[in-house]
Motif scaffolding. Structure first.
Motif, mmCIF file in Angstrom:
data_model
loop_
_atom_site.group_PDB
_atom_site.id
_atom_site.type_symbol
_atom_site.label_atom_id
_atom_site.label_comp_id
_atom_site.label_asym_id
_atom_site.label_seq_id
_atom_site.Cartn_x
_atom_site.Cartn_y
_atom_site.Cartn_z
ATOM 1 N N VAL A 89 0.852 -1.182 0.000
ATOM 2 C CA VAL A 89 0.000 0.000 0.000
ATOM 3 C C VAL A 89 0.891 1.235 0.000
ATOM 4 O O VAL A 89 1.802 1.357 0.830
ATOM 5 N N ALA A 90 0.644 2.139 -0.937
ATOM 6 C CA ALA A 90 1.325 3.438 -0.963
ATOM 7 C C ALA A 90 0.258 4.493 -1.233
ATOM 8 O O ALA A 90 -0.551 4.328 -2.144
ATOM 9 N N ASN A 91 0.265 5.550 -0.457
ATOM 10 C CA ASN A 91 -0.777 6.567 -0.579
ATOM 11 C C ASN A 91 -0.286 7.925 -1.044
ATOM 12 O O ASN A 91 -1.025 8.901 -0.982
ATOM 13 N N THR A 92 0.952 7.963 -1.541
ATOM 14 C CA THR A 92 1.474 9.193 -2.136
ATOM 15 C C THR A 92 2.285 8.820 -3.369
ATOM 16 O O THR A 92 2.810 7.705 -3.471
ATOM 17 N N SER A 113 -2.119 6.815 -5.338
ATOM 18 C CA SER A 113 -2.141 5.775 -4.309
ATOM 19 C C SER A 113 -2.380 4.436 -4.985
ATOM 20 O O SER A 113 -2.968 4.362 -6.065
ATOM 21 N N VAL A 114 -1.894 3.382 -4.326
ATOM 22 C CA VAL A 114 -1.969 2.053 -4.917
ATOM 23 C C VAL A 114 -2.097 0.991 -3.833
ATOM 24 O O VAL A 114 -1.581 1.157 -2.732
ATOM 25 N N VAL A 115 -2.814 -0.070 -4.181
ATOM 26 C CA VAL A 115 -2.793 -1.316 -3.409
ATOM 27 C C VAL A 115 -2.486 -2.428 -4.402
ATOM 28 O O VAL A 115 -3.159 -2.552 -5.427
ATOM 29 N N ASN A 116 -1.446 -3.201 -4.111
ATOM 30 C CA ASN A 116 -1.133 -4.400 -4.880
ATOM 31 C C ASN A 116 -1.466 -5.584 -3.977
ATOM 32 O O ASN A 116 -0.865 -5.750 -2.923
ATOM 33 N N MET A 117 -2.439 -6.367 -4.410
ATOM 34 C CA MET A 117 -2.921 -7.492 -3.622
ATOM 35 C C MET A 117 -2.419 -8.791 -4.236
ATOM 36 O O MET A 117 -2.749 -9.106 -5.387
ATOM 37 N N PRO A 118 -1.631 -9.574 -3.482
ATOM 38 C CA PRO A 118 -1.195 -10.855 -4.027
ATOM 39 C C PRO A 118 -2.367 -11.825 -4.133
ATOM 40 O O PRO A 118 -3.250 -11.853 -3.276
ATOM 41 N N GLY A 127 -0.393 -14.173 -9.133
ATOM 42 C CA GLY A 127 -0.569 -12.857 -9.720
ATOM 43 C C GLY A 127 -0.842 -11.801 -8.671
ATOM 44 O O GLY A 127 -0.862 -12.093 -7.472
ATOM 45 N N THR A 128 -1.050 -10.582 -9.163
ATOM 46 C CA THR A 128 -1.414 -9.478 -8.272
ATOM 47 C C THR A 128 -2.552 -8.683 -8.900
ATOM 48 O O THR A 128 -2.576 -8.464 -10.114
ATOM 49 N N VAL A 129 -3.491 -8.293 -8.047
ATOM 50 C CA VAL A 129 -4.520 -7.339 -8.446
ATOM 51 C C VAL A 129 -4.002 -5.983 -8.016
ATOM 52 O O VAL A 129 -3.599 -5.790 -6.860
ATOM 53 N N ASN A 130 -4.011 -5.031 -8.947
ATOM 54 C CA ASN A 130 -3.430 -3.718 -8.714
ATOM 55 C C ASN A 130 -4.512 -2.656 -8.846
ATOM 56 O O ASN A 130 -5.142 -2.541 -9.894
ATOM 57 N N MET A 131 -4.720 -1.919 -7.772
ATOM 58 C CA MET A 131 -5.768 -0.908 -7.708
ATOM 59 C C MET A 131 -5.112 0.436 -7.431
ATOM 60 O O MET A 131 -4.349 0.564 -6.473
ATOM 61 N N LEU A 132 -5.423 1.423 -8.269
ATOM 62 C CA LEU A 132 -4.841 2.753 -8.099
ATOM 63 C C LEU A 132 -5.938 3.797 -8.044
ATOM 64 O O LEU A 132 -6.984 3.658 -8.686
ATOM 65 N N GLY A 136 -3.870 9.464 -1.213
ATOM 66 C CA GLY A 136 -4.422 9.167 0.105
ATOM 67 C C GLY A 136 -5.676 8.311 0.112
ATOM 68 O O GLY A 136 -6.303 8.143 1.159
ATOM 69 N N TYR A 137 -6.057 7.745 -1.012
ATOM 70 C CA TYR A 137 -7.341 7.064 -1.125
ATOM 71 C C TYR A 137 -7.428 5.755 -0.335
ATOM 72 O O TYR A 137 -8.458 5.444 0.255
ATOM 73 N N TYR A 138 -6.362 4.977 -0.356
ATOM 74 C CA TYR A 138 -6.434 3.642 0.232
ATOM 75 C C TYR A 138 -6.117 3.680 1.726
ATOM 76 O O TYR A 138 -5.052 3.265 2.182
ATOM 77 N N THR A 139 -7.109 4.168 2.460
ATOM 78 C CA THR A 139 -7.058 4.249 3.917
ATOM 79 C C THR A 139 -7.059 2.837 4.514
ATOM 80 O O THR A 139 -7.404 1.873 3.819
#
Length: 163
Positions: A89-92, A113-118, A127-132, A136-139
């Motif tokens: 998770v990175a929010n900046t 911001s990003v979440v990479n979910m294994p 694989g990874t699901v990648n959500m951007l 600051g979105y991924y609280t």
């Protein structure tokens, strides 16, 4: 707690009819949009024997086409996602820039911001699901929602995509 029953029912109906990568991950993308929220959504498959990752699905084919492979980079992101099998998770954009060389493109798309979910099946990371999204979105609450609502459907989408 938010009621996601309609979004889950819609995913269930879509995944029941899905064939292949595009339909499986389009169903997961729609579930993610309806529950957590996402601006850019991709799925990367992983081949650890060949040491390559491949973008198998994308919500933005113009900027992030689903084609080709890229070598796996052994860095802090790899340790978190591949070795520890934890969410990155990175929010900046500054934090994204530390691990993604294409951070300028990511930023230009309005994503900071990003979440990479294994996605782990049978003990193997496949694989990874990648959500951007915006800065600051991924609280912590949204990341928990990903765990609660998206993680299991992601495994199902990966299995459907593989058949």
């Amino acid at each position: 707690m938010t009621d996601h029953s309609q979004a889950i029912a819609t995913f269930d109906a879509a995944i029941a009819q899905a064939k292949g990568v595009d339909q499986a991950f389009a169903a997961l993308q729609a579930l993610t949009e309806a529950t957590v929220g996402v601006k850019l959504f991709t799925y990367m498959s992983v081949d650890m024997q060949a040491e390559v990752a491949r973008r198998a699905y994308t919500s933005d084919p113009a900027n992030y086409p689903a084609s080709g492979t890229k070598p796996i980079r052994y860095d802090s992101w790899f340790d978190i996602v591949h070795k520890q099998r934890q969410y990155f998770v990175a929010n900046t954009i500054a934090d994204i820039a530390k691990v993604f060389p294409d951070y300028e493109l990511i930023d230009s798309l309005g994503c900071q911001s990003v979440v990479n979910m294994p996605v782990v099946i049978g003990g193997a990371l496949i694989g990874t699901v990648n959500m951007l999204h915006v800065d600051g979105y991924y609280t912590p609450e949204r990341v928990q929602m990903i765990r609660d609502v998206i993680a299991v459907p992601a495994k199902l989408a990966a299995l459907v995509a593989a058949n």
